[in-house]
Write an enzyme that holds these catalytic residues in place. Structure first.
Site, PDB file in Angstrom:
ATOM      1  N   ARG A   1       0.636  -1.545   0.011  1.00  0.00           N
ATOM      2  CA  ARG A   1       0.396  -0.221  -0.011  1.00  0.00           C
ATOM      3  C   ARG A   1       0.974   1.179   0.125  1.00  0.00           C
ATOM      4  O   ARG A   1       0.470   2.461  -0.552  1.00  0.00           O
ATOM      5  CB  ARG A   1      -1.252  -0.006   1.210  1.00  0.00           C
TER       6      ARG A   1
ATOM      7  N   LYS B   1       1.357  25.012  -3.726  1.00  0.00           N
ATOM      8  CA  LYS B   1       0.098  23.581  -3.523  1.00  0.00           C
ATOM      9  C   LYS B   1       0.541  22.135  -3.861  1.00  0.00           C
ATOM     10  O   LYS B   1       0.070  21.692  -4.527  1.00  0.00           O
ATOM     11  CB  LYS B   1      -0.589  24.558  -4.385  1.00  0.00           C
TER      12      LYS B   1
ATOM     13  N   LYS C   1       3.738  38.961  -3.240  1.00  0.00           N
ATOM     14  CA  LYS C   1       2.141  38.896  -4.219  1.00  0.00           C
ATOM     15  C   LYS C   1       1.722  40.326  -3.708  1.00  0.00           C
ATOM     16  O   LYS C   1       2.337  41.121  -2.490  1.00  0.00           O
ATOM     17  CB  LYS C   1       1.932  37.580  -3.855  1.00  0.00           C
TER      18      LYS C   1
ATOM     19  N   GLU D   1       4.581  39.484  -9.021  1.00  0.00           N
ATOM     20  CA  GLU D   1       3.024  39.478  -9.255  1.00  0.00           C
ATOM     21  C   GLU D   1       2.613  40.711  -9.066  1.00  0.00           C
ATOM     22  O   GLU D   1       2.513  42.034  -8.824  1.00  0.00           O
ATOM     23  CB  GLU D   1       2.145  38.665  -7.491  1.00  0.00           C
TER      24      GLU D   1
ATOM     25  N   ASP E   1      -1.131  38.165 -12.948  1.00  0.00           N
ATOM     26  CA  ASP E   1      -2.016  37.136 -12.136  1.00  0.00           C
ATOM     27  C   ASP E   1      -3.591  37.240 -11.967  1.00  0.00           C
ATOM     28  O   ASP E   1      -4.281  38.699 -12.536  1.00  0.00           O
ATOM     29  CB  ASP E   1      -2.437  37.402 -10.360  1.00  0.00           C
TER      30      ASP E   1
END
Length: 292
Positions: A112, A147, A179, A208, A229
């Site tokens: 597994r 992410k 950002k 950004e 963006d």
């Protein structure tokens, strides 16, 4: 670690020691600790029984993580793995990807964990290949993001590479990314850029931007990589024209595969897609023991 497995991991740009730590932690999670046992296998299978099994694709896709899966079986104890496919290859349902042999308890204990990693990595590679294929010929490349699944970043980013994508920054330490909140806290794009450059003069800086004016401000400040963006294709074309090749450009924010080519044809260099690692379904792969 088998030298061949170590070499295969290194050839893919992975640190064998780091991968082994992930594997051992994953096995310990399944066994209740480093000294735990698979109670079902210990109860039902004699300690001296040995078997042979095949890792078999249950669906079409792109495989990634075969050496990682091999390491799981090796760490579980006394097993041998022969790889019969290569990472990055397209496989079809029913294809044999590897043969594993050794103590049956070890094979089933490792099953597994090996499949969790292999199926996950192959799913990321398969999804990435879809984007890479759609963008082929546009001049744009698909990028991953941060992410990722905690603890699995190096494996998931490797899978992106195996699928034909490109890695962006590995973490918060290797690239500065200015950002919205950084711009707000610093007061402006220019102020934020200058502060990063003063604090870390050798670090790559990415900024950004949301408008043509911000893009011009960023490149005038010295930025050579812009994240555009949530821009429409039309606005991206305006940014491409305004920047005039002074910076690499990345389209980011809510991109979907159906419109990827339209974005790729705007003249940007990259499309950044968090979904490569946070939303890819697994590629179904199984371990089938051969009949005795």
């Amino acid at each position: 670690m088998n030298p061949a497995t170590s070499d295969a991991l290194s050839a893919g740009g992975l640190d064998p020691a780091a991968v082994e730590r992930i594997v051992r932690n994953a096995l310990a999670e399944d066994l209740g600790g480093p000294d735990g046992v698979d109670v079902t296998s210990v109860a039902t299978i004699p300690a001296d029984q040995a078997d042979v099994g095949d890792l078999v694709a249950r669906a079409d896709g792109v495989v990634a993580g075969l050496a990682v899966a091999a390491l799981v079986f090796e760490v579980a104890g006394g097993t041998s793995v022969v790889l019969e496919a290569k990472d990055g290859a397209h496989v079809s349902r029913g294809d044999r990807l590897a043969t594993v042999s050794g103590p049956t308890r070890a094979l089933l204990t490792a099953e597994r964990t090996a499949l969790n990693l292999l199926c996950r990595m192959s799913g990321v590679a398969t999804h990435t290949r879809q984007w890479a294929d759609v963008l082929a010929g546009t001049g744009a490349t698909v990028l991953d993001t941060r992410k990722t699944t905690p603890g699995l970043r190096i494996l998931e980013k490797y899978a992106v590479r195996a699928g034909g994508g490109t890695n962006k920054r590995m973490g918060l330490y290797d690239v500065a990314m200015i950002k919205d909140n950084h711009k707000l806290a610093a007061g402006s794009v220019t102020a934020a850029y200058q502060r990063v450059r003063e604090a870390f003069p050798d670090i790559t800086v990415q900024v950004e931007v949301e408008t043509v004016a911000e893009a011009i401000e960023a490149v005038d400040a010295g930025a050579t990589f812009l994240l555009c963006d949530n821009m429409s294709p039309a606005l991206l074309r305006d940014v491409v024209a305004a920047v005039g090749g002074r910076a690499e450009l990345e389209a980011t924010g809510n991109l979907v595969l159906e419109h990827a080519r339209e974005y790729g044809e705007t003249g940007v260099d990259y499309l950044s897609v968090g979904g490569l690692t946070h939303s890819s379904p697994i590629l179904d792969i199984a371990l089938d023991l051969r009949s005795r």
